[in-house]
Design a protein around this motif. Sequence first.
Motif, mmCIF file in Angstrom:
data_model
loop_
_atom_site.group_PDB
_atom_site.id
_atom_site.type_symbol
_atom_site.label_atom_id
_atom_site.label_comp_id
_atom_site.label_asym_id
_atom_site.label_seq_id
_atom_site.Cartn_x
_atom_site.Cartn_y
_atom_site.Cartn_z
ATOM 1 N N GLU A 6 0.726 -1.009 0.053
ATOM 2 C CA GLU A 6 0.087 -0.062 0.038
ATOM 3 C C GLU A 6 0.739 1.343 0.065
ATOM 4 O OE1 GLU A 6 -3.266 2.132 2.958
ATOM 5 O OE2 GLU A 6 -1.776 0.904 3.810
ATOM 6 N N GLU A 169 -3.295 -6.388 -1.301
ATOM 7 C CA GLU A 169 -2.538 -5.455 -0.550
ATOM 8 C C GLU A 169 -1.928 -5.712 0.572
ATOM 9 O OE1 GLU A 169 -5.286 -4.039 -3.568
ATOM 10 O OE2 GLU A 169 -5.650 -5.320 -1.931
ATOM 11 N N TYR A 171 -1.270 -3.693 3.971
ATOM 12 C CA TYR A 171 -1.678 -2.518 4.421
ATOM 13 C C TYR A 171 -0.508 -2.085 5.725
ATOM 14 C CZ TYR A 171 -6.050 -2.717 1.881
ATOM 15 O OH TYR A 171 -6.896 -2.746 1.121
#
Length: 199
Positions: A6, A169, A171
């Motif tokens: 991210e 993703e 994060y």
Amino acid sequence: MLLLLESSDIHAYLAADEVIDHGHPLVQETSDALWTATGDAYSYAEAAYAFVRDTIPHSADSGDTRVSWRASDVLATRNGICYAKSHALVALLRARGIPAGLCYQRLTEDDGSGAAVHGLVALKLPGSGQWARVDPRGNKPGVDARFSLERERLAFPVRPELGEVDYAEVYAAPHPAPLKALRESADRPELWRNLPDSL
């Protein structure tokens, strides 16, 4: 699976915040004890993973109705669902300078009737060219997650035919949807009603 960061800033995956509070004395104390017993990054990461997986029961397995979400609270109460346990593992990894982030899956009931987002962890050991996902959810009959950087050994391999999804993703901070469910639920039955079914 190819993971997508991210943030392009590796320091984002070492940062502390209200949830991943690795500056907290209990996180530091736990990290120190695990480091003393291991002494190198790989062994420490594996020990931290096993500690969270095996000594902090998943509240659905234990029947604990308390809802924890801050890493230090997860360690203090020895309780949490997958998101909370992931927060604790990320905090323990970051406490020793190991970049770590949060990943998610969309999982469904075996009959395809309901869906919920499941939380896990990605980490990058020093000298490694890639990130690896691990799942500290906690094992039980039918669930056998392991610490493996070469081949994923997650609690729940996704079943695309049932609409399940591996979100790629990684994060740096918890995704807002699961964090909102944790923070706004008074107990686990309410949390179960509030769990997001997708990201």
